[in-house]
Design a protein around this motif. Structure first.
Motif, PDB file in Angstrom:
ATOM      1  N   LYS A  90      -9.729  11.073  -3.068  1.00 20.93           N
ATOM      2  CA  LYS A  90     -10.214  11.639  -1.799  1.00 20.93           C
ATOM      3  C   LYS A  90     -10.292  13.159  -1.869  1.00 20.93           C
ATOM      4  O   LYS A  90     -11.202  13.761  -1.305  1.00 20.93           O
ATOM      5  CB  LYS A  90      -9.321  11.201  -0.646  1.00 20.93           C
ATOM      6  N   ALA A  91      -9.335  13.786  -2.565  1.00 21.82           N
ATOM      7  CA  ALA A  91      -9.350  15.242  -2.717  1.00 21.82           C
ATOM      8  C   ALA A  91     -10.591  15.708  -3.470  1.00 21.82           C
ATOM      9  O   ALA A  91     -11.053  16.836  -3.278  1.00 21.82           O
ATOM     10  CB  ALA A  91      -8.088  15.713  -3.439  1.00 21.82           C
ATOM     11  N   GLU A  92     -11.150  14.840  -4.289  1.00 21.75           N
ATOM     12  CA  GLU A  92     -12.375  15.164  -5.038  1.00 21.75           C
ATOM     13  C   GLU A  92     -13.636  14.729  -4.301  1.00 21.75           C
ATOM     14  O   GLU A  92     -14.735  14.822  -4.834  1.00 21.75           O
ATOM     15  CB  GLU A  92     -12.328  14.500  -6.416  1.00 21.75           C
ATOM     16  N   GLY A  93     -13.465  14.207  -3.082  1.00 25.54           N
ATOM     17  CA  GLY A  93     -14.614  13.817  -2.287  1.00 25.54           C
ATOM     18  C   GLY A  93     -15.135  12.418  -2.577  1.00 25.54           C
ATOM     19  O   GLY A  93     -16.244  12.075  -2.206  1.00 25.54           O
ATOM     20  N   ILE A  94     -14.318  11.604  -3.229  1.00 23.17           N
ATOM     21  CA  ILE A  94     -14.710  10.234  -3.559  1.00 23.17           C
ATOM     22  C   ILE A  94     -14.149   9.304  -2.493  1.00 23.17           C
ATOM     23  O   ILE A  94     -12.945   9.316  -2.226  1.00 23.17           O
ATOM     24  CB  ILE A  94     -14.200   9.838  -4.959  1.00 23.17           C
ATOM     25  N   GLU A  95     -15.006   8.507  -1.896  1.00 18.70           N
ATOM     26  CA  GLU A  95     -14.573   7.583  -0.850  1.00 18.70           C
ATOM     27  C   GLU A  95     -13.729   6.469  -1.458  1.00 18.70           C
ATOM     28  O   GLU A  95     -14.081   5.898  -2.485  1.00 18.70           O
ATOM     29  CB  GLU A  95     -15.783   6.973  -0.147  1.00 18.70           C
ATOM     30  N   THR A  96     -12.608   6.187  -0.830  1.00 21.64           N
ATOM     31  CA  THR A  96     -11.723   5.120  -1.305  1.00 21.64           C
ATOM     32  C   THR A  96     -11.298   4.241  -0.133  1.00 21.64           C
ATOM     33  O   THR A  96     -11.416   4.632   1.031  1.00 21.64           O
ATOM     34  CB  THR A  96     -10.454   5.687  -1.976  1.00 21.64           C
ATOM     35  N   HIS A  97     -10.796   3.073  -0.469  1.00 19.27           N
ATOM     36  CA  HIS A  97     -10.220   2.155   0.514  1.00 19.27           C
ATOM     37  C   HIS A  97      -8.933   1.622  -0.100  1.00 19.27           C
ATOM     38  O   HIS A  97      -8.965   0.972  -1.141  1.00 19.27           O
ATOM     39  CB  HIS A  97     -11.173   0.997   0.825  1.00 19.27           C
ATOM     40  N   LEU A  98      -7.811   1.918   0.520  1.00 20.98           N
ATOM     41  CA  LEU A  98      -6.513   1.467   0.028  1.00 20.98           C
ATOM     42  C   LEU A  98      -6.026   0.344   0.931  1.00 20.98           C
ATOM     43  O   LEU A  98      -5.870   0.529   2.138  1.00 20.98           O
ATOM     44  CB  LEU A  98      -5.510   2.626   0.034  1.00 20.98           C
ATOM     45  N   PHE A  99      -5.817  -0.806   0.342  1.00 21.40           N
ATOM     46  CA  PHE A  99      -5.328  -1.957   1.082  1.00 21.40           C
ATOM     47  C   PHE A  99      -3.860  -2.153   0.746  1.00 21.40           C
ATOM     48  O   PHE A  99      -3.507  -2.437  -0.388  1.00 21.40           O
ATOM     49  CB  PHE A  99      -6.134  -3.211   0.717  1.00 21.40           C
ATOM     50  N   GLU A 100      -3.005  -1.988   1.753  1.00 25.88           N
ATOM     51  CA  GLU A 100      -1.567  -2.117   1.557  1.00 25.88           C
ATOM     52  C   GLU A 100      -1.070  -3.397   2.219  1.00 25.88           C
ATOM     53  O   GLU A 100      -1.527  -3.769   3.296  1.00 25.88           O
ATOM     54  CB  GLU A 100      -0.834  -0.930   2.171  1.00 25.88           C
ATOM     55  N   PRO A 101      -0.097  -4.061   1.575  1.00 26.68           N
ATOM     56  CA  PRO A 101       0.491  -5.236   2.218  1.00 26.68           C
ATOM     57  C   PRO A 101       1.334  -4.802   3.425  1.00 26.68           C
ATOM     58  O   PRO A 101       1.801  -3.668   3.499  1.00 26.68           O
ATOM     59  CB  PRO A 101       1.368  -5.837   1.128  1.00 26.68           C
ATOM     60  N   ARG A 102       1.511  -5.706   4.363  1.00 24.72           N
ATOM     61  CA  ARG A 102       2.388  -5.414   5.502  1.00 24.72           C
ATOM     62  C   ARG A 102       3.828  -5.326   5.015  1.00 24.72           C
ATOM     63  O   ARG A 102       4.180  -5.903   3.999  1.00 24.72           O
ATOM     64  CB  ARG A 102       2.263  -6.497   6.566  1.00 24.72           C
ATOM     65  N   GLN A 103       4.634  -4.605   5.761  1.00 23.48           N
ATOM     66  CA  GLN A 103       6.036  -4.423   5.405  1.00 23.48           C
ATOM     67  C   GLN A 103       6.709  -5.782   5.209  1.00 23.48           C
ATOM     68  O   GLN A 103       6.628  -6.646   6.066  1.00 23.48           O
ATOM     69  CB  GLN A 103       6.772  -3.622   6.492  1.00 23.48           C
ATOM     70  N   GLY A 104       7.327  -5.974   4.065  1.00 21.24           N
ATOM     71  CA  GLY A 104       8.044  -7.214   3.785  1.00 21.24           C
ATOM     72  C   GLY A 104       7.166  -8.345   3.286  1.00 21.24           C
ATOM     73  O   GLY A 104       7.657  -9.405   2.927  1.00 21.24           O
TER      74      GLY A 104
END
Length: 84
Positions: free
Chosen positions: A63-77
């Motif tokens: 993102k700092a380089e201007g590249i679009e990203t999508h981060l998918f994180e699991p829910r807590q636990g």
């Protein structure tokens, strides 16, 4: 005379433009090593599933380089299971 001037200028500037388009491979190498070292230093032991730290690092770096990203994180636990 004008055509001769343009021809000379074109002959002089074209190689300079080509050289300026070449990547700085030494700088790219150093940057790659720095990112690799940063990720290796992260605690990504699984279990308990700490690999998300690398995902967050890559997300913020891109993102700092201007590249679009999508981060998918699991829910807590929540545990992820991969099935083929």
């Amino acid at each position: 005379m004008r055509q001769l001037f343009l021809a000379v200028m074109s002959a002089v500037l074209t190689p300079l433009a080509i050289r300026s388009q070449q990547p700085d491979w030494a700088a790219a190498h150093q940057e790659t090593i720095a990112h690799l070292q940063a990720m290796i230093r992260m605690n990504t032991v699984n279990p308990p599933g700490n690999e998300i730290a690398v995902g967050r690092y890559l997300d913020s770096t891109l993102k700092a380089e201007g590249i679009e990203t999508h981060l998918f994180e699991p829910r807590q636990g929540e545990l992820l299971s991969w099935r083929a």
